[in-house]
Design a protein around this motif. Structure first.
Motif, short mmCIF file in Angstrom:
data_model
loop_
_atom_site.label_atom_id
_atom_site.label_comp_id
_atom_site.label_asym_id
_atom_site.label_seq_id
_atom_site.Cartn_x
_atom_site.Cartn_y
_atom_site.Cartn_z
N SER A 1 40.10 109.46 53.61
CA SER A 1 38.86 109.98 54.19
C SER A 1 39.07 110.74 55.49
O SER A 1 38.15 110.84 56.30
CB SER A 1 37.85 108.85 54.42
OG SER A 1 37.55 108.21 53.19
N THR B 1 32.87 111.20 51.06
CA THR B 1 33.23 110.98 49.66
C THR B 1 32.22 110.09 48.94
O THR B 1 32.01 110.25 47.75
CB THR B 1 34.62 110.33 49.56
OG1 THR B 1 34.62 109.11 50.30
CG2 THR B 1 35.70 111.26 50.11
N THR B 2 31.59 109.15 49.66
CA THR B 2 30.64 108.25 49.01
C THR B 2 29.28 108.91 48.88
O THR B 2 28.99 109.93 49.53
CB THR B 2 30.49 106.95 49.81
OG1 THR B 2 29.83 107.24 51.06
CG2 THR B 2 31.84 106.32 50.08
N THR B 3 28.42 108.33 48.06
CA THR B 3 27.08 108.88 47.87
C THR B 3 26.30 108.92 49.18
O THR B 3 25.62 109.91 49.49
CB THR B 3 26.31 108.02 46.84
OG1 THR B 3 27.02 108.04 45.61
CG2 THR B 3 24.91 108.57 46.62
N GLN C 1 40.72 111.11 49.26
CA GLN C 1 39.83 110.17 48.58
C GLN C 1 40.37 108.74 48.68
O GLN C 1 41.53 108.51 49.01
CB GLN C 1 39.69 110.55 47.10
CG GLN C 1 39.16 111.97 46.87
CD GLN C 1 37.88 112.25 47.62
OE1 GLN C 1 36.85 111.63 47.34
NE2 GLN C 1 37.93 113.17 48.56
#
Length: 593
Positions: free
Chosen positions: A231, A260-262, A129
């Motif tokens: 990432s 990891t991001t939307t 992350q």
């Protein structure tokens, strides 16, 4: 020149052709007869008898219990209700050990095992992350640091499973559906040793802090280092067998993007939706499947290894029909994401049953796209065993490199290669025409073998392949070499080299040995029958063969006809190709005159 038999899938995508199987990285669903709850086994070779089990859910609720004498546990979902769950076991024996795990699905009755491998999976996800998070902090505050969804867990699970696949195979765990987290297993005891996954856990040593995994059965030892970056994840593996005296260098096998991001998670969901829709269409249409049925899932501007959208649809159709003909249900599974660019909306992935693939977001939908190349190009490290007639012992057998270029017929005039310290603008000669079975596609094949190499290039060594099209500018591609093995294999039931060995017009059974130092993805047995002979300036060539799964018996039976296009056959090559899950390749060429 040795020309290996290839199927339509291999020609189109440059991967090992396999019958498609159900699942791949997922599976392990809890039986529907179980009541809602969290089921699992906590073990590290032996069951963690009496271990304290703690669970937290996505809303921050917590509950717990205790493992029984075998390490098994059941946690009701009356307090913890919102998956995905994080689990922790604290062992009852000294020195105390703490291991973690995470949901692999969102079933009401779910299995979540806790082992050193599941601990590595969830630690790796949080370590990747931005910024990195410890599993201890996440467990303490799951609302701020929620557990990953099953789609994200699957990507890291697949990487770890790939690392231990050799040992799962050795211990009888060969189902593609097997999941390290969600497939139930039985832990061993001091008096009753474990089998299957539990035996692998007994053979493994995992250091989660350094990402090191060492697995050994006393004669074969594998060393893997898992690195978690922001990432991204990388696993690098070396395996040495004392039995065969061989080395397997698998190099880095990357997940270069951990969503990891939307936006990234939405892209992952979109790709999985397209894969599910493709599988649904294939299974619903059955033997009536047409290439037109698959066009809606393909990028209209697709160019992949020289194929356009319509040609690629033909290839995908033939691959699917091959699986259906074998009685298999087609289900494509996203194995890893090598790269994901949410600005250009392009993803490079690896799929179970297909191999490397590209996706592009078109009008809001993620569609299968292409690599933009005008030909299929492979630069491969190979361990080749020559049997029968060997015209160049110590030169054209053993460890070597090969270059294969397949292009639509009449599109390419010249190919050269540079790299490895042994090729400098070397010509890759045209060797044959290839008809892609079940389609109207014909290819030109260019092929070059190096001489024997005492030392193979490391995985991901760059080679420059320069392709000159019949019209248009010359194109240079940088192709990375594959993982390599030095373990030989051999045909065990044939001897001699006269044409009688081929048993023309009668069934010919060929048996061979299997490698023991790398996990096998698939095997290919093929033959080339030359008329009037291999040494003729323009021989006629007839081919045939069979594709086998990695778990199949190393044996095939074929009937080679005595004539090829009306001319008597005078020479035959028998070829065996065994490919590993990381790209390793060990081959046999049995030459008959």
């Amino acid at each position: 020149m040795n020309i290996y038999l290839r199927t339509a899938l291999a020609v189109a995508l440059g991967v090992v052709p396999l019958l498609l199987s159900c699942g791949g990285g997922g599976g392990g669903s809890a039986p529907v007869t179980k009541a809602p709850g969290i089921y699992g086994t906590a073990a590290s070779g032996l069951g963690h008898s009496g271990g304290k089990i703690d669970v937290v859910d996505g809303d921050g609720n917590s509950d717990g219990g205790q493992a029984d004498g075998n390490g098994d546990f059941i946690i009701p979902t009356t307090i913890v209700k919102t998956p995905p769950y994080l689990l922790r076991v604290t062992t009852a024996t000294l020195p105390t050990t703490t291991l973690y795990s995470v949901s692999a699905d969102e079933h009401s009755a779910t299995t979540i095992n806790i082992t050193p491998l599941t601990d590595l999976i969830i630690r790796s996800w949080y370590s990747a992350q931005t910024p990195s998070i410890t599993i201890e902090d996440a467990f303490a505050d799951p609302v701020t640091h929620p557990a990953p969804k099953p789609d994200s867990v699957s990507l890291i699970h697949n990487l770890i499973k790939n690392v231990v696949q050799l040992w799962l195979d050795k211990n009888g765990v060969t189902s593609n559906d097997f999941n390290l987290i969600s497939t139930p297993f039985t832990a061993g005891t001091i008096t009753v040793p474990g089998t299957g996954l539990d035996k692998v856990l007994d053979q493994a040593w995992v250091n989660a802090a350094t990402g090191q995994i060492v697995i050994s059965n006393g004669t074969t030892t594998q060393n893997t280092t898992l690195n978690a970056f922001l990432s991204s994840l990388t696993a690098s593996t070396t395996t040495v067998s004392q039995v065969t005296g061989s080395t397997v260098e698998s190099g880095n096998n990357d997940i270069t993007s951990v969503p990891t991001t939307t936006v990234e998670l939405a892209a992952l969901a979109g790709i999985n939706t397209t894969l599910a829709n493709i599988a649904n269409t294939i299974n619903a249409r059955g033997l009536f499947l047409s290439a037109a049925d698959l066009l809606p899932y393909l990028d209209p501007s697709l160019v992949n290894d020289g194929f356009n959208q319509a040609q690629f649809a033909q290839i995908l159709r033939m691959m699917a029909l091959s699986a259906r003909a074998s009685g298999q249900t087609v289900l494509y599974t996203l194995k890893v994401i090598k790269s994901l660019d949410t600005t250009t909306n392009v993803a490079e992935v690896r799929l179970d049953g297909i191999g490397p693939a590209f996706f592009r977001k078109v009008s809001g939908t993620w569609l299968i796209s292409g690599n933009g190349r005008i030909a299929n190009i492979a630069v491969s490290a190979v361990m080749n065993t020559r049997q029968g007639i060997n015209p160049c012992p110590g030169v054209c057998d053993g460890t070597k490199m090969t270059v294969k270029v397949d292009a639509l017929q009449g599109m390419i005039s010249n190919v050269t290669v540079t790299g490895g310290g042994f090729w400098n603008s070397a010509t890759v000669p045209w060797v044959s025409n290839v008809a892609v079975t079940g389609t109207v596609i014909n290819l030109d094949r260019f092929w070059l073998d190096s001489n024997h190499l005492a030392s193979l290039p490391a995985k991901d060594t760059p080679f420059q392949v320069i392709v000159t099209p019949v019209s248009g500018p010359t194109v240079t591609y940088t192709i990375m070499s594959n993982a390599y093995t030095t373990e030989p294999i051999s045909i065990t039931n044939l001897s001699g080299s006269t044409i009688g060995v081929a048993n023309l017009n009668n069934p010919l059974t060929v048996n061979w040995t299997k490698p023991i130092s790398f996990p096998i993805q698939g095997m290919i047995f093929g033959y080339q029958a030359y008329a009037p002979s291999r040494t003729d300036p323009n021989p006629l060539v007839c081919t045939g063969g069979v594709n086998l799964s990695g778990t199949a018996a190393p044996s095939a039976t074929v009937t080679i006809l005595p004539t090829c296009q009306g001319t008597n056959v005078g020479s035959v090559n028998l070829d065996v190709v065994v490919n590993g899950v990381n790209g390793e390749s060990s081959t046999i060429t049995y030459v008959i005159n």
